[in-house]
Enzyme design. Sequence first.
Site, PDB file in Angstrom:
ATOM      1  N   SER A  54       0.730  -1.597   0.447  1.00 27.84           N
ATOM      2  CA  SER A  54       0.161   0.070  -0.135  1.00 27.84           C
ATOM      3  C   SER A  54       1.173   1.143   0.397  1.00 27.84           C
ATOM      4  O   SER A  54       2.454   1.411   0.184  1.00 27.84           O
ATOM      5  CB  SER A  54      -1.069   0.106   1.138  1.00 27.84           C
ATOM      6  OG  SER A  54      -1.708   0.799   1.259  1.00 27.84           O
ATOM      7  N   ARG A 299       0.805  -4.215  -6.567  1.00 33.15           N
ATOM      8  CA  ARG A 299      -0.718  -4.049  -6.517  1.00 33.15           C
ATOM      9  C   ARG A 299      -1.913  -3.514  -7.155  1.00 33.15           C
ATOM     10  O   ARG A 299      -1.675  -2.212  -7.767  1.00 33.15           O
ATOM     11  CB  ARG A 299      -0.579  -3.859  -4.993  1.00 33.15           C
ATOM     12  CG  ARG A 299      -1.759  -4.353  -4.286  1.00 33.15           C
ATOM     13  CD  ARG A 299      -1.931  -5.969  -4.611  1.00 33.15           C
ATOM     14  NE  ARG A 299      -3.682  -6.666  -3.900  1.00 33.15           N
ATOM     15  CZ  ARG A 299      -3.974  -7.130  -4.311  1.00 33.15           C
ATOM     16  NH1 ARG A 299      -3.833  -7.378  -6.107  1.00 33.15           N
ATOM     17  NH2 ARG A 299      -5.689  -7.509  -3.905  1.00 33.15           N
ATOM     18  N   THR A 335      -8.362   1.982   3.262  1.00 31.70           N
ATOM     19  CA  THR A 335      -7.503   0.909   4.622  1.00 31.70           C
ATOM     20  C   THR A 335      -9.023   1.428   5.599  1.00 31.70           C
ATOM     21  O   THR A 335      -9.430   0.402   6.015  1.00 31.70           O
ATOM     22  CB  THR A 335      -6.408   0.779   4.757  1.00 31.70           C
ATOM     23  OG1 THR A 335      -5.337   1.239   4.101  1.00 31.70           O
ATOM     24  CG2 THR A 335      -5.924   0.485   6.040  1.00 31.70           C
ATOM     25  N   CYS A 489       2.982  -5.775 -17.108  1.00 32.55           N
ATOM     26  CA  CYS A 489       3.926  -7.060 -16.276  1.00 32.55           C
ATOM     27  C   CYS A 489       5.226  -6.181 -15.451  1.00 32.55           C
ATOM     28  O   CYS A 489       6.071  -5.804 -15.995  1.00 32.55           O
ATOM     29  CB  CYS A 489       3.820  -7.781 -16.385  1.00 32.55           C
ATOM     30  SG  CYS A 489       4.350  -8.602 -15.039  1.00 32.55           S
ATOM     31  N   CYS A 514       5.635 -13.596 -10.175  1.00 32.70           N
ATOM     32  CA  CYS A 514       4.595 -13.170 -10.132  1.00 32.70           C
ATOM     33  C   CYS A 514       4.653 -12.602  -8.666  1.00 32.70           C
ATOM     34  O   CYS A 514       4.685 -13.047  -7.659  1.00 32.70           O
ATOM     35  CB  CYS A 514       3.153 -13.910 -10.437  1.00 32.70           C
ATOM     36  SG  CYS A 514       1.567 -12.995 -10.363  1.00 32.70           S
ATOM     37  N   CYS A 517      -0.047  -8.935  -8.840  1.00 28.85           N
ATOM     38  CA  CYS A 517      -0.684  -7.791  -8.307  1.00 28.85           C
ATOM     39  C   CYS A 517      -1.618  -7.605  -9.269  1.00 28.85           C
ATOM     40  O   CYS A 517      -2.994  -6.826  -8.959  1.00 28.85           O
ATOM     41  CB  CYS A 517       0.320  -6.755  -9.187  1.00 28.85           C
ATOM     42  SG  CYS A 517       0.579  -6.736 -11.315  1.00 28.85           S
ATOM     43  N   CYS A 520      -2.376  -8.608 -15.066  1.00 30.79           N
ATOM     44  CA  CYS A 520      -2.611  -9.085 -16.573  1.00 30.79           C
ATOM     45  C   CYS A 520      -3.808  -9.377 -16.751  1.00 30.79           C
ATOM     46  O   CYS A 520      -4.377  -9.531 -17.366  1.00 30.79           O
ATOM     47  CB  CYS A 520      -1.547 -10.362 -16.232  1.00 30.79           C
ATOM     48  SG  CYS A 520      -1.303 -11.289 -15.057  1.00 30.79           S
TER      49      CYS A 520
HETATM   50  C1  LIG Z   1       0.271   1.698  -4.863  1.00 27.69           C
HETATM   51  C2  LIG Z   1      -1.021   1.680  -3.599  1.00 27.69           C
HETATM   52  C3  LIG Z   1      -0.722   2.658  -2.728  1.00 27.69           C
HETATM   53  C4  LIG Z   1      -1.679   2.669  -1.733  1.00 27.69           C
HETATM   54  N1  LIG Z   1      -2.546   3.435  -0.740  1.00 27.69           N
HETATM   55  C5  LIG Z   1      -2.622   3.770   0.117  1.00 27.69           C
HETATM   56  C6  LIG Z   1      -2.901   4.719   1.684  1.00 27.69           C
HETATM   57  O1  LIG Z   1      -1.662   5.742   0.965  1.00 27.69           O
HETATM   58  N2  LIG Z   1      -4.037   4.984   1.916  1.00 27.69           N
HETATM   59  C7  LIG Z   1      -5.395   4.484   2.148  1.00 27.69           C
HETATM   60  O2  LIG Z   1      -5.582   3.867   2.854  1.00 27.69           O
HETATM   61  N3  LIG Z   1      -5.157   3.383   1.279  1.00 27.69           N
HETATM   62  C8  LIG Z   1      -3.911   2.855   0.243  1.00 27.69           C
HETATM   63  N4  LIG Z   1      -4.155   1.862  -0.843  1.00 27.69           N
HETATM   64  C9  LIG Z   1      -5.208   1.295  -0.566  1.00 27.69           C
HETATM   65  C10 LIG Z   1      -5.458  -0.026   0.292  1.00 27.69           C
HETATM   66  O3  LIG Z   1      -4.281  -0.618   0.424  1.00 27.69           O
HETATM   67  C11 LIG Z   1      -6.200  -0.887  -0.094  1.00 27.69           C
HETATM   68  O4  LIG Z   1      -7.479  -0.234  -0.091  1.00 27.69           O
HETATM   69  C12 LIG Z   1      -6.604  -1.858   1.380  1.00 27.69           C
HETATM   70  O5  LIG Z   1      -5.433  -2.814   1.449  1.00 27.69           O
HETATM   71  C13 LIG Z   1      -7.691  -2.441   1.081  1.00 27.69           C
HETATM   72  O6  LIG Z   1      -7.541  -3.773   2.402  1.00 27.69           O
HETATM   73  P1  LIG Z   1      -8.246  -5.436   1.524  1.00 27.69           P
HETATM   74  O7  LIG Z   1      -7.755  -6.138   3.148  1.00 27.69           O
HETATM   75  O8  LIG Z   1      -9.573  -5.353   1.428  1.00 27.69           O
HETATM   76  O9  LIG Z   1      -7.295  -5.955   0.644  1.00 27.69           O
HETATM   77  P2  LIG Z   1      -5.713  -6.485   0.702  1.00 27.69           P
HETATM   78  O10 LIG Z   1      -4.969  -5.821   1.589  1.00 27.69           O
HETATM   79  O11 LIG Z   1      -5.553  -6.145  -0.452  1.00 27.69           O
HETATM   80  O12 LIG Z   1      -5.761  -7.462   1.516  1.00 27.69           O
HETATM   81  C14 LIG Z   1      -6.481  -9.101   0.717  1.00 27.69           C
HETATM   82  C15 LIG Z   1      -5.674 -10.137   1.395  1.00 27.69           C
HETATM   83  O13 LIG Z   1      -6.194 -10.594   1.021  1.00 27.69           O
HETATM   84  C16 LIG Z   1      -4.631 -12.584   0.667  1.00 27.69           C
HETATM   85  N5  LIG Z   1      -5.854 -13.261  -0.126  1.00 27.69           N
HETATM   86  C17 LIG Z   1      -6.650 -12.577  -1.627  1.00 27.69           C
HETATM   87  N6  LIG Z   1      -6.619 -13.833  -2.217  1.00 27.69           N
HETATM   88  C18 LIG Z   1      -6.626 -14.440  -1.997  1.00 27.69           C
HETATM   89  C19 LIG Z   1      -7.060 -16.334  -1.345  1.00 27.69           C
HETATM   90  N7  LIG Z   1      -7.779 -16.513  -2.118  1.00 27.69           N
HETATM   91  N8  LIG Z   1      -6.518 -16.826  -0.652  1.00 27.69           N
HETATM   92  C20 LIG Z   1      -5.883 -16.500   0.590  1.00 27.69           C
HETATM   93  N9  LIG Z   1      -5.918 -15.333   0.825  1.00 27.69           N
HETATM   94  C21 LIG Z   1      -5.866 -14.790  -0.166  1.00 27.69           C
HETATM   95  C22 LIG Z   1      -3.789 -11.193  -0.052  1.00 27.69           C
HETATM   96  O14 LIG Z   1      -2.967 -11.790   0.232  1.00 27.69           O
HETATM   97  C23 LIG Z   1      -4.345 -10.154   1.138  1.00 27.69           C
HETATM   98  O15 LIG Z   1      -2.961 -10.200   2.449  1.00 27.69           O
HETATM   99  C24 LIG Z   1      -3.145   1.907  -1.510  1.00 27.69           C
HETATM  100  C25 LIG Z   1      -2.996   0.574  -2.717  1.00 27.69           C
HETATM  101  C26 LIG Z   1      -2.282   0.602  -3.808  1.00 27.69           C
HETATM  102  C27 LIG Z   1      -2.068  -0.572  -4.648  1.00 27.69           C
HETATM  103  S1  SF4 Z   2      -0.038 -10.953 -11.863  1.00 24.21           S
HETATM  104 FE1  SF4 Z   2       0.634 -10.396 -13.784  1.00 24.21          FE
HETATM  105  S2  SF4 Z   2       0.939  -9.151 -14.273  1.00 24.21           S
HETATM  106 FE2  SF4 Z   2       0.767  -8.764 -11.619  1.00 24.21          FE
HETATM  107  S3  SF4 Z   2       3.221  -9.637 -11.416  1.00 24.21           S
HETATM  108 FE3  SF4 Z   2       1.632 -11.643 -11.836  1.00 24.21          FE
HETATM  109  S4  SF4 Z   2       1.995 -11.882 -13.607  1.00 24.21           S
HETATM  110 FE4  SF4 Z   2       2.988 -10.227 -13.321  1.00 24.21          FE
END
Ligand SMILES: Cc1cc2nc3c(=O)[nH]c(=O)nc-3n(C[C@H](O)[C@H](O)[C@H](O)COP(=O)(O)OP(=O)(O)OC[C@H]3O[C@@H](n4cnc5c(N)ncnc54)[C@H](O)[C@@H]3O)c2cc1C
Ligand code: SF4
Length: 545
Positions: A54, A299, A335, A489, A514, A517, A520
Amino acid sequence: MERESMEFDVVIVGGGPSGLSAAIRLRQLALASERELTVCVIEKGSELGAHILSGAVIETGALDELIPDWKAKGAPLNTPAGDDRFLFLTKDKAVRLMTPPQMNNHGNYIVSLGNVVRWLGAQAEELGVEIFPGFAAAEVLYDESGAVRGVATGDMGIGKDGEPTGNYTPGVELLARQTIFAEGCRGSLTKTLFERFDLCKDCDVQTYGIGIKELWEVDPAQHKLGQIVHTVGWPLDTKTYGGSFLYHLENNQVAVGFVVGLDYANPHLSPFEEFQRFKTHPAIRPIFEGGRRISYGARALSEGGIQSVPKLTFPGGMLVGDTAGFLNVPKIKGTHTAMKTGMMAAEAVFEVLTVEEGGPFEVDSYSAKVKDSWVWSELYQSRNVRPSFHKGLWAGIAYSAIDTYILRGRAPWTFHHHPDHTALGKAADYPKIDYPKPDGKVSFDRLSSVFISNTNHEENQPIHLKLKDEGVPLTVNLALYDAPEQRYCPAGVYEIVTDDAGQSPRLQINAQNCLHCKTCDIKDPTQNINWVVPEGSGGPNYPNM
Ligand SMILES: Cc1cc2nc3c(=O)[nH]c(=O)nc-3n(C[C@H](O)[C@H](O)[C@H](O)COP(=O)(O)OP(=O)(O)OC[C@H]3O[C@@H](n4cnc5c(N)ncnc54)[C@H](O)[C@@H]3O)c2cc1C
Ligand code: SF4
């Protein structure tokens, strides 16, 4: 070998902020009312936080509600947000613009979300939640009525050829009266639920961005504890949505990242190279020169906002957090909304499970709770900002200013989204982009970047990037789009390789690199790539992203 099964009241798929908040709230309610309620969380990363990437600057509203004494309990929120800057970059200049109100971070904290998640996990375990890291939910289980009955973890020890190896262990069935899907952006099981229960029939398509991030330890002279900088403009053209973030956190560290809207059109664009090029800007390079890059990852983010939120419940289960698209794009924050939707899901489930016997149930009171909450009003207000950038950067900034300051999010219209994969144009219609070579000081190549993401997958397993049609990478992707998967990717997983004479091209998939993220799965122009979970614990091992 038969699969073993375990029975819980609630199974939560995904140990991120939303899943763990749901788990904590469920156990808090159970303990407060002295009821039995078993809750289990499964997480595909090797440990909690291993797959969390994040920014992150977080709002504490949901955390204050969930664990009011989080400070006393040692939550790793150590850096209060300080000075906020919003810059427009040209190739050699940085012009400071007024910070949009959504980006005012007064009262927020700069954190490593991975560490916050590890801490939330410890709180959940103290309350009696069973957490199984290293297990990927590979399949949704249904009962005879078609309701979700739980999930099954993937089999371990299946070889590349699809046959069991000497290490074969069958997956485990985790059965529940209610299954909460908290998989984060573009959940692989959530995708199947969308289809099975037609959950998206009344909402817009989801639209996404890819966020690529590095963590640096910088020269103390360059470090400004608490400073938050966002940029728009160079190196992206004005038609491509995106920009950067730089957050100065503790220990002389700077989190730097670059987000590109996945509705970009030029198939020659590479979000990874745009990010590397961004760091060479004269206003940015000095921050990193002489510093050390600690970690790298990527991601996808859900950018569709309220228009793209699907139906949240179905018989036996529900969706929380980013997998349902609860991210506030103008704030680049999800978050707080992920945690709050997890908490509301828990409250709704608790109300039903403690009154009714048996299950599975469809807990539709959760949707009503969400619609009555600050999450809904916050996302409603900001709903037109992201789609207003379809007309380019300046139109987007101008509309967003009017929407925010004059209309205050109450415009009587709602703009819509289009699917990201159809936005990709043909290679012949767009200019090639000549990216500079990495200098090894502030800019790097993909492979050395993936190396510091500590990504690891068991090599002898079926490729988890499934091609629906093996011919499409050449007949469509290479022929029409110049194989864009090689560029979007961020881990160099997809490579067009040829024989010694430069003939007979074929797509090589380096699945072991991979980063999970999901880009793809989103951006492939004919949706030919289906991302499914690899063996549990495979993927990045982010220390503190
Ligand atoms: C580059 C970037 C910057 C960001 N900046 C901010 C910020 O500054 N402030 C903020 O508040 N938010 C920010 N966000 C958004 C924030 O990170 C997300 O909104 C938050 O993490 C969402 O929480 P979540 O629990 O829904 O999902 P996630 O945090 O994605 O957690 C999902 C979890 O589920 C697991 N999982 C997925 N599928 C499966 C499966 N089939 N089986 C078992 N485990 C699985 C994953 O491994 C992961 O650990 C940012 C996001 C990104 C990508
Ligand atoms: S999810 Fe797809 S785009 Fe992301 S790292 Fe893996 S192969 Fe590459």
